[in-house]
Scaffold this motif. Structure first.
Motif, PDB file in Angstrom:
ATOM      1  N   ASP A 189     -50.733   8.963  34.415  1.00  0.00           N
ATOM      2  CA  ASP A 189     -49.398   8.950  35.030  1.00  0.00           C
ATOM      3  C   ASP A 189     -48.379   9.639  34.128  1.00  0.00           C
ATOM      4  N   LEU A 190     -48.431   9.319  32.839  1.00  0.00           N
ATOM      5  CA  LEU A 190     -47.482   9.903  31.891  1.00  0.00           C
ATOM      6  C   LEU A 190     -47.714  11.402  31.726  1.00  0.00           C
ATOM      7  N   LEU A 191     -48.970  11.828  31.805  1.00  0.00           N
ATOM      8  CA  LEU A 191     -49.284  13.261  31.744  1.00  0.00           C
ATOM      9  C   LEU A 191     -48.684  14.003  32.931  1.00  0.00           C
ATOM     10  N   GLU A 192     -48.779  13.406  34.107  1.00  0.00           N
ATOM     11  CA  GLU A 192     -48.226  14.040  35.320  1.00  0.00           C
ATOM     12  C   GLU A 192     -46.720  14.272  35.209  1.00  0.00           C
ATOM     13  N   HIS A 193     -46.045  13.389  34.498  1.00  0.00           N
ATOM     14  CA  HIS A 193     -44.593  13.515  34.338  1.00  0.00           C
ATOM     15  C   HIS A 193     -44.223  14.314  33.095  1.00  0.00           C
ATOM     16  N   GLY A 194     -45.225  14.791  32.357  1.00  0.00           N
ATOM     17  CA  GLY A 194     -44.967  15.593  31.164  1.00  0.00           C
ATOM     18  C   GLY A 194     -44.413  14.810  29.990  1.00  0.00           C
ATOM     19  N   LEU A 195     -44.673  13.505  29.963  1.00  0.00           N
ATOM     20  CA  LEU A 195     -44.116  12.654  28.916  1.00  0.00           C
ATOM     21  C   LEU A 195     -45.017  12.533  27.690  1.00  0.00           C
ATOM     22  N   VAL A 196     -46.296  12.885  27.848  1.00  0.00           N
ATOM     23  CA  VAL A 196     -47.235  12.866  26.724  1.00  0.00           C
ATOM     24  C   VAL A 196     -48.104  14.116  26.753  1.00  0.00           C
ATOM     25  N   THR A 197     -48.673  14.430  25.607  1.00  0.00           N
ATOM     26  CA  THR A 197     -49.683  15.477  25.528  1.00  0.00           C
ATOM     27  C   THR A 197     -50.962  14.833  25.008  1.00  0.00           C
ATOM     28  N   VAL A 198     -52.089  15.370  25.444  1.00  0.00           N
ATOM     29  CA  VAL A 198     -53.384  14.843  25.020  1.00  0.00           C
ATOM     30  C   VAL A 198     -54.205  15.992  24.470  1.00  0.00           C
ATOM     31  N   ARG A 199     -54.723  15.791  23.275  1.00  0.00           N
ATOM     32  CA  ARG A 199     -55.598  16.791  22.655  1.00  0.00           C
ATOM     33  C   ARG A 199     -57.000  16.212  22.576  1.00  0.00           C
ATOM     34  N   PRO A 200     -58.006  16.998  22.969  1.00  0.00           N
ATOM     35  CA  PRO A 200     -59.384  16.492  22.898  1.00  0.00           C
ATOM     36  C   PRO A 200     -59.789  16.247  21.450  1.00  0.00           C
ATOM     37  N   PRO A 201     -60.795  15.396  21.244  1.00  0.00           N
ATOM     38  CA  PRO A 201     -61.232  15.145  19.864  1.00  0.00           C
ATOM     39  C   PRO A 201     -61.791  16.408  19.228  1.00  0.00           C
ATOM     40  N   ARG A 202     -61.704  16.462  17.924  1.00  0.00           N
ATOM     41  CA  ARG A 202     -62.206  17.630  17.205  1.00  0.00           C
ATOM     42  C   ARG A 202     -63.720  17.687  17.324  1.00  0.00           C
TER      43      ARG A 202
END
Length: 125
Positions: free
Chosen positions: A91-104
């Motif tokens: 939900d937060l991603l859809e609103h642009g409130l968080v970013t998520v980076r995949p694990p290294r």
């Protein structure tokens, strides 16, 4: 009494079941891969007027404010199942409130032998 404490009973714990927190959803709305070790950070953008964020959404935003944290750590700190945290993050991603980076990727991370070589090289200086 604040709304944050409205859903918790001191003796019984959380009164609201996890599926209610996630509004009955079991998968995040976004297609982003929310791996347990994926790192989450707040974008710092203001919450859009059209966003209907619950208290749990806001707690999650507070948990990642000013720092980058793995999904599993956020889940543990909030006391919510990982599946629920993934739905809230979607939900937060859809609103642009968080970013998520995949694990290294493990292939990209330094091995112990490489680190030892660096230490030996520094000592040789």
């Amino acid at each position: 009494m604040s709304r944050e404490h409205e859903w918790v009973d001191e003796e019984a714990g959380p009164v609201v079941r996890p599926y209610a927190v996630a509004r009955g959803r079991t998968k995040p709305a976004s297609s982003s891969a929310l791996d347990l070790l994926a790192t989450v950070a707040s974008t710092g953008l203001p919450v859009p007027a059209k966003a209907e964020l619950s208290g749990q959404h806001r707690r999650l935003l507070t948990a990642v404010s000013g720092q980058t944290r793995p999904v599993v750590e956020i889940s543990s700190d909030l006391g919510l199942p990982v599946g629920v945290v993934r739905v809230l993050l979607g939900d937060l991603l859809e609103h642009g409130l968080v970013t998520v980076r995949p694990p290294r990727d493990k292939a990209v991370t330094a091995t112990e032998s490489l680190l030892q070589e660096v230490i030996n090289g520094l000592r040789a200086l």
